[in-house]
Design a protein around this motif. Structure first.
Motif, mmCIF file in Angstrom:
data_model
loop_
_atom_site.group_PDB
_atom_site.id
_atom_site.type_symbol
_atom_site.label_atom_id
_atom_site.label_comp_id
_atom_site.label_asym_id
_atom_site.label_seq_id
_atom_site.Cartn_x
_atom_site.Cartn_y
_atom_site.Cartn_z
ATOM 1 N N GLY A 130 2.422 -1.118 11.302
ATOM 2 C CA GLY A 130 1.379 -2.223 11.781
ATOM 3 C C GLY A 130 -0.091 -1.982 11.398
ATOM 4 N N SER A 131 -0.306 -0.844 11.045
ATOM 5 C CA SER A 131 -1.508 -0.566 10.159
ATOM 6 C C SER A 131 -1.612 0.491 9.233
ATOM 7 C CB SER A 131 -2.399 -0.013 11.158
ATOM 8 O OG SER A 131 -2.335 1.276 11.961
ATOM 9 N N LEU A 132 -2.608 0.632 8.325
ATOM 10 C CA LEU A 132 -2.772 1.482 7.278
ATOM 11 C C LEU A 132 -4.330 1.903 7.411
ATOM 12 C CD1 LEU A 132 -2.558 3.298 4.574
ATOM 13 C CD2 LEU A 132 -2.494 0.799 3.355
ATOM 14 N N LYS A 133 -4.723 2.968 7.418
ATOM 15 C CA LYS A 133 -6.166 3.440 7.552
ATOM 16 C C LYS A 133 -6.114 4.632 6.571
ATOM 17 C CE LYS A 133 -7.687 1.766 11.818
ATOM 18 N NZ LYS A 133 -6.576 0.856 11.930
ATOM 19 N N SER A 134 -7.274 4.838 5.943
ATOM 20 C CA SER A 134 -7.902 6.116 5.235
ATOM 21 C C SER A 134 -8.298 7.012 6.124
ATOM 22 C CB SER A 134 -9.114 5.621 4.420
ATOM 23 O OG SER A 134 -9.322 6.601 3.520
ATOM 24 N N ALA A 184 -6.665 11.282 3.173
ATOM 25 C CA ALA A 184 -5.416 11.000 2.954
ATOM 26 C C ALA A 184 -5.451 9.535 3.715
ATOM 27 C CB ALA A 184 -4.483 11.859 3.749
ATOM 28 N N PHE A 185 -4.191 8.968 3.881
ATOM 29 C CA PHE A 185 -3.908 7.818 4.653
ATOM 30 C C PHE A 185 -2.964 7.939 5.741
ATOM 31 C CE2 PHE A 185 -4.779 7.134 0.076
ATOM 32 C CZ PHE A 185 -5.812 6.210 0.184
ATOM 33 N N VAL A 186 -3.155 7.314 6.731
ATOM 34 C CA VAL A 186 -2.131 7.198 7.892
ATOM 35 C C VAL A 186 -1.785 5.748 8.219
ATOM 36 C CG1 VAL A 186 -2.001 7.609 10.603
ATOM 37 C CG2 VAL A 186 -3.464 9.063 9.161
ATOM 38 N N LEU A 187 -0.413 5.690 8.183
ATOM 39 C CA LEU A 187 0.136 4.358 8.612
ATOM 40 C C LEU A 187 0.929 4.302 9.980
ATOM 41 C CD1 LEU A 187 1.050 4.927 5.067
ATOM 42 C CD2 LEU A 187 1.736 2.553 5.622
ATOM 43 N N THR A 188 0.851 3.265 10.882
ATOM 44 C CA THR A 188 1.803 3.270 11.874
ATOM 45 C C THR A 188 2.656 2.366 11.982
ATOM 46 O OG1 THR A 188 0.214 1.570 12.966
ATOM 47 C CG2 THR A 188 -0.477 3.899 13.477
#
Lengths: 319, 319
Positions: free
Chosen positions: B79-83, B87-91
């Motif tokens: 649903g989302s990709l954030k820096s 690092a990076f966080v995906l939901t």
């Protein structure tokens, strides 16, 4: 006049031939050697979709696929490529070949040591491919002179066959991937010879010894060896293109997103381009794209629609 | 924290997983569907080195190769990709996944007609893949609404199974490759309906008819049909990346020579990138390069040497 001439005989060359041939381009492949870099690889285990395959076998399969579309293959070395009257002329062994488009896919060539005796003993003890030739030195003494992971991999493979493996270093250590370094250390028959460089390769019928220089004392010494693996990486032999196309400082052909070069109508693919990673499947993908790009360019030149809607959007290097 | 999360479930995603997994990266593949575009292809006959293979079979083979290196696969939609904090966080489905690097390889999605009834009859007569579903309409009447070669290929394939194939055009002709146009003309059961557009898709349990508008007279008419193939090409569903990465005007992810994007640590491969030609082997090559590039980037971040000597030479797009 061909629609397309492809220079090279490896994965990228025949992938380009397959994609151009399927689209009906009259295509000639001019190959110095059939196989390219894949020949230097015993077994490819990272080609997506194929569990494991010999390098030469992979290239042969792609060639066969391409030949189903009436692609011609000529064994010859291209000497020159010139732009002439809205077309291109290539020479190979004194003969001229005319074409509307070109795909350059001639890969890389192993780097030489450039020492006396090297030329003389090539194929007679001196090899540039431990992967190919290590089994020839069963129970013999071989020497590895190289850099990085290539060097370490050559040591490990040689150690499986040879009685003794000498590995030369200009310092007192080896460099490369930690896992490879660790593996090299565990092999009893690998011996590091530190602080040396090769001055000359010696022998009668075949390689018998190396004349080495000790870099700390300046003194010379002789190392008896049956084989020498030179693992210094590869160079792109693109001198015949100087002044025609944009090359980078390593002589690699600068390509755009669509495999086009700085000259309209000339494309490049595989190990001879400036794309950073070199693998069989990357070459295959670039070759496929180059074959399509040659078709696309030809269709547009003839007033057709071409394959991509955003062709004019592609950022290109300048001539 | 993973070393690498790959978004996508097709050829490029699993090729990236194979190359990253072989280098020991802890890798998670998050795939909405396994197969990607290759699922829409009955038989691939232009994958270099493989004479002929089903699309799903090719992807399954690559997945199996990747899973030998302990790559994990999760069925979910990102649903989302954030820096976040280097690092990076995906939901995905409400859960968070952290990773050091990302490879985006989620391909393309068929373009909709955007007319009433379309959503309702998806999979109940309305298909976006004649290549997959043409055999389901044996001896029935089907309609093809599309553009270019995709449209013509859908007509030809449908004509092998259906009793009657209607092909809609907003003008009085079809466009595409001359060889395909010629083939379409020779088929007795293909009928061109000129100067029309679809207003609505109608039916009870399943598709029964199309409400068409005559573009010359403005009048409406009904066309009875059992199936509708929508062949309008594909779009990149990259809205969730807007503001994070550089996209082109078609929403494709802009990539550099090494598959890096405008954000350091995020790479992209396959049909979702702005590389112009889309083919299974091109996706495989790009995926392989992206997997290597992610490894390379991570090694350098940790102070290592990396895979390429000329890494700093790569021209990159700006963030």
């Amino acid at each position: 006049m061909y629609d397309l001439i492809i220079v090279g005989g490896g994965v990228s060359a025949f992938a380009a031939a397959l994609f151009a041939g399927r689209r009906g381009l009259t295509t000639l492949v001019i190959a110095k050697d059939i196989g390219g870099q894949a020949n230097f690889t015993d077994l490819i285990e990272n080609y997506p979709g194929v569990k494991s395959i010999g390098g030469y076998e992979l290239v042969s399969k792609i060639r066969k696929q391409a030949e189903e579309y009436e692609v011609e293959v000529l064994s010859a070395e291209v000497g020159s490529l010139k732009s002439a009257n809205k077309a291109f002329v290539l020479t190979a062994y004194g003969k001229q070949y005319k074409t509307q488009t070109v795909v350059l896919a001639f890969g890389k060539t192993p780097r030489d040591l450039s020492v006396p005796g090297e030329e003389e003993f090539k194929g007679r003890g001196v090899s540039y491919c431990a992967n190919c030739d290590a089994p020839l030195f069963k129970n013999k003494a071989v020497t590895v002179a190289g850099v990085g992971d290539l060097n370490l991999e050559a040591c490990l493979l040689s150690a499986r066959f040879a009685k003794k493996v000498y590995v030369l270093s200009k310092t007192d250590k080896l460099t490369g991937h930690p896992a490879l370094l660790k593996a090299v250390k565990t092999k009893q028959n690998i011996e590091l010879i530190p602080f040396v460089q090769i001055l000359e390769i010696q022998g009668r019928e075949k390689l018998e010894a190396l004349r080495l220089q000790d870099l700390k004392t300046g003194k010379e010494k002789e190392l008896k060896t049956d084989g020498l693996f030179v693992e210094l990486g590869y160079v792109v032999k693109s001198q015949f293109l100087t002044g025609l196309l944009q090359l980078d400082k390593e002589g690699q052909i600068v390509v755009n997103q669509d495999q086009s070069t700085s000259v309209a109508g000339i494309f490049a693919a595989g190990d001879c381009t400036n794309r950073p990673y070199k693998q069989a499947v990357i070459s295959a993908g670039e070759g496929a794209a180059a074959g399509m790009a040659a078709y696309d360019w030809l269709m547009r030149k003839q007033g057709g629609r071409g394959l991509t809607s955003d062709w004019t959007e592609i950022k290109r290097v300048k001539s």
